[in-house]
Design an enzyme around this catalytic site. Structure first.
Site, mmCIF file in Angstrom:
data_model
loop_
_atom_site.group_PDB
_atom_site.id
_atom_site.type_symbol
_atom_site.label_atom_id
_atom_site.label_comp_id
_atom_site.label_asym_id
_atom_site.label_seq_id
_atom_site.Cartn_x
_atom_site.Cartn_y
_atom_site.Cartn_z
ATOM 1 N N LEU A 1 51.872 -15.636 -51.535
ATOM 2 C CA LEU A 1 52.563 -16.094 -50.591
ATOM 3 C C LEU A 1 53.513 -15.094 -50.259
ATOM 4 C CD1 LEU A 1 53.455 -19.829 -52.342
ATOM 5 C CD2 LEU A 1 51.216 -19.272 -50.983
ATOM 6 N N ASN B 1 44.392 -19.369 -44.695
ATOM 7 C CA ASN B 1 43.902 -19.292 -46.192
ATOM 8 C C ASN B 1 45.184 -19.709 -46.770
ATOM 9 O OD1 ASN B 1 42.557 -21.739 -48.043
ATOM 10 N ND2 ASN B 1 41.469 -19.768 -49.252
ATOM 11 N N TYR C 1 44.071 -10.820 -47.513
ATOM 12 C CA TYR C 1 42.619 -11.632 -47.155
ATOM 13 C C TYR C 1 41.981 -12.465 -45.417
ATOM 14 C CZ TYR C 1 38.068 -13.367 -48.844
ATOM 15 O OH TYR C 1 36.590 -13.539 -48.934
HETATM 16 P P1 NAI Z 1 32.713 -10.620 -56.990
HETATM 17 O O1 NAI Z 1 34.638 -10.606 -57.378
HETATM 18 O O2 NAI Z 1 32.588 -11.390 -57.631
HETATM 19 O O3 NAI Z 1 32.649 -8.752 -56.608
HETATM 20 C C1 NAI Z 1 32.708 -8.131 -55.487
HETATM 21 C C2 NAI Z 1 32.052 -7.200 -55.886
HETATM 22 O O4 NAI Z 1 32.754 -5.753 -55.060
HETATM 23 C C3 NAI Z 1 32.558 -6.594 -57.636
HETATM 24 O O5 NAI Z 1 31.643 -6.105 -58.050
HETATM 25 C C4 NAI Z 1 33.712 -5.685 -57.282
HETATM 26 O O6 NAI Z 1 33.916 -4.665 -58.225
HETATM 27 C C5 NAI Z 1 33.628 -4.768 -56.668
HETATM 28 N N1 NAI Z 1 33.753 -3.907 -55.161
HETATM 29 C C6 NAI Z 1 34.951 -3.945 -55.026
HETATM 30 N N2 NAI Z 1 35.978 -3.114 -54.646
HETATM 31 C C7 NAI Z 1 35.355 -1.984 -54.484
HETATM 32 C C8 NAI Z 1 35.247 -1.022 -53.907
HETATM 33 N N3 NAI Z 1 36.329 -0.211 -53.551
HETATM 34 N N4 NAI Z 1 34.362 -0.499 -53.670
HETATM 35 C C9 NAI Z 1 32.635 -0.610 -54.121
HETATM 36 N N5 NAI Z 1 33.354 -1.786 -54.457
HETATM 37 C C10 NAI Z 1 33.246 -2.775 -54.820
HETATM 38 O O7 NAI Z 1 32.955 -11.111 -55.081
HETATM 39 P P2 NAI Z 1 32.107 -12.264 -54.028
HETATM 40 O O8 NAI Z 1 32.910 -13.755 -54.460
HETATM 41 O O9 NAI Z 1 30.821 -11.844 -54.399
HETATM 42 O O10 NAI Z 1 32.246 -12.136 -52.663
HETATM 43 C C11 NAI Z 1 31.299 -10.544 -52.608
HETATM 44 C C12 NAI Z 1 31.928 -10.629 -50.733
HETATM 45 O O11 NAI Z 1 31.648 -12.035 -50.429
HETATM 46 C C13 NAI Z 1 33.593 -10.486 -50.531
HETATM 47 O O12 NAI Z 1 33.566 -9.991 -49.427
HETATM 48 C C14 NAI Z 1 34.323 -11.344 -50.322
HETATM 49 O O13 NAI Z 1 35.356 -11.646 -50.074
HETATM 50 C C15 NAI Z 1 33.469 -12.229 -49.856
HETATM 51 N N6 NAI Z 1 33.066 -13.801 -49.790
HETATM 52 C C16 NAI Z 1 33.128 -14.590 -50.913
HETATM 53 C C17 NAI Z 1 33.522 -15.951 -50.727
HETATM 54 C C18 NAI Z 1 33.714 -16.798 -52.075
HETATM 55 O O14 NAI Z 1 33.873 -17.723 -51.561
HETATM 56 N N7 NAI Z 1 33.156 -15.801 -53.118
HETATM 57 C C19 NAI Z 1 34.214 -16.286 -49.361
HETATM 58 C C20 NAI Z 1 34.034 -15.584 -48.436
HETATM 59 C C21 NAI Z 1 33.967 -13.978 -48.569
#
Ligand code: NAI
Length: 251
Positions: free
Chosen positions: A102, A153, A159
């Site tokens: 927050l 959000n 974010y």
């Molecule tokens: P997740 O947390 O399951 O996967 C994200 C991946 O990015 C992980 O494997 C992590 O190791 C990798 N990562 C993190 N920092 C990194 C870095 N510095 N260099 C390289 N890789 C890195 O997340 P998810 O849910 O699959 O999200 C994927 C994308 O979608 C993100 O950009 C997230 O913000 C976006 N997103 C997700 C939503 C959701 O509801 N899950 C909604 C809207 C957007």
């Protein structure tokens, strides 16, 4: 122009990079790209090594340990892809993190890490790949924004700012990249069922699901298929667009 004779493998002959592809949405993007015929490089932080290899093996991709925030990330990626495959045609900036708090407790560390991974890194890598000529003519850049960058959000000032920034960045880069015959577009997913959203407190998580009139979270494939459209010849004339993937929600 005439339509392609077949859409069986719309990404045949293309080299695609997906960051943050060890799991979640990124892993599904890699899977869909491979199905569509692309040569896929899956990149993730070194700590995700084992999961990254598993994803790479599952979809038939090549793994690259790459922290997108490293100052030399673009250089490393350009070198790797050029040496192995001759260049890059598609790059998806999917790597992303949350560090929710927050407002009163939103310290600088949380602010900076989220802005760095979600906004600064995609910009630096796109610019770097273009400057090095690694991203070829006809190329596609696809960024991942979020509904949190449009509607906001609670607890996600950092974010939301990063994901709103992605929209501004796409708008600004589109005319510039067009000069090189490269397009840039973004998806803005709503609540998608992944490890990222599983970490959200239960009440907020349920609220996120209810925002969709489907009354459930979306699946990673919903986002991946929209990204596949931006990567494919079907979107040749589409540049600088943001597509929300939020079920049937009205936000
Ligand atoms: P997740 O947390 O399951 O996967 C994200 C991946 O990015 C992980 O494997 C992590 O190791 C990798 N990562 C993190 N920092 C990194 C870095 N510095 N260099 C390289 N890789 C890195 O997340 P998810 O849910 O699959 O999200 C994927 C994308 O979608 C993100 O950009 C997230 O913000 C976006 N997103 C997700 C939503 C959701 O509801 N899950 C909604 C809207 C957007």
């Amino acid at each position: 122009a005439t339509a392609p004779a077949s859409w069986d493998k719309p990404l045949e002959g293309k080299v695609a990079v997906v960051t943050g592809a060890a799991r979640g949405i990124g892993a599904t993007i890699a899977e869909v790209f491979a199905r569509d015929g692309a040569t896929v490089i899956v990149a993730d932080i070194p700590a995700a090594g084992e999961a990254l290899s598993e994803t790479a093996n599952k979809v038939g991709a090549t793994a690259l340990a790459l922290d997108v925030t490293a100052p030399d990330a673009a250089e490393k990626l350009a070198e790797f892809a050029t040496q192995r495959f001759g260049g890059i045609d598609i790059v998806v900036h999917n790597a992303g993190i949350t560090r929710d708090k927050l407002l009163a407790n939103m310290d600088e560390g949380r602010w900076n890490s989220v802005l760095n991974v979600n906004l600064a890194a995609p910009h630096r890598i796109t610019e770097g790949l273009v400057a090095k000529g690694a991203l070829r003519s006809g190329g596609r850049v696809i960024d991942v924004s979020s509904i949190a960058g449009i509607a906001g959000n609670r607890g996600q000032t950092n974010y939301g700012a990063s994901k709103a920034g992605v929209i501004g960045m796409v708008n600004a880069e589109a005319p510039k990249l067009a000069e090189k015959n490269i397009t840039i577009n973004a998806v803005a997913p709503g609540f998608i069922e992944t490890a990222m959203t599983a970490a959200i407190p239960l009440a907020t998580r349920e609220g996120g699901r209810l925002l969709s009139s489907l009354l459930q979270g979306g699946q990673t494939v919903d986002v991946a298929e929209t990204i596949a459209y931006f990567a494919s010849p079907a979107s040749n004339a589409v540049n600088g667009n943001i597509v929300r993937v939020c079920g049937q929600a009205m936000i």
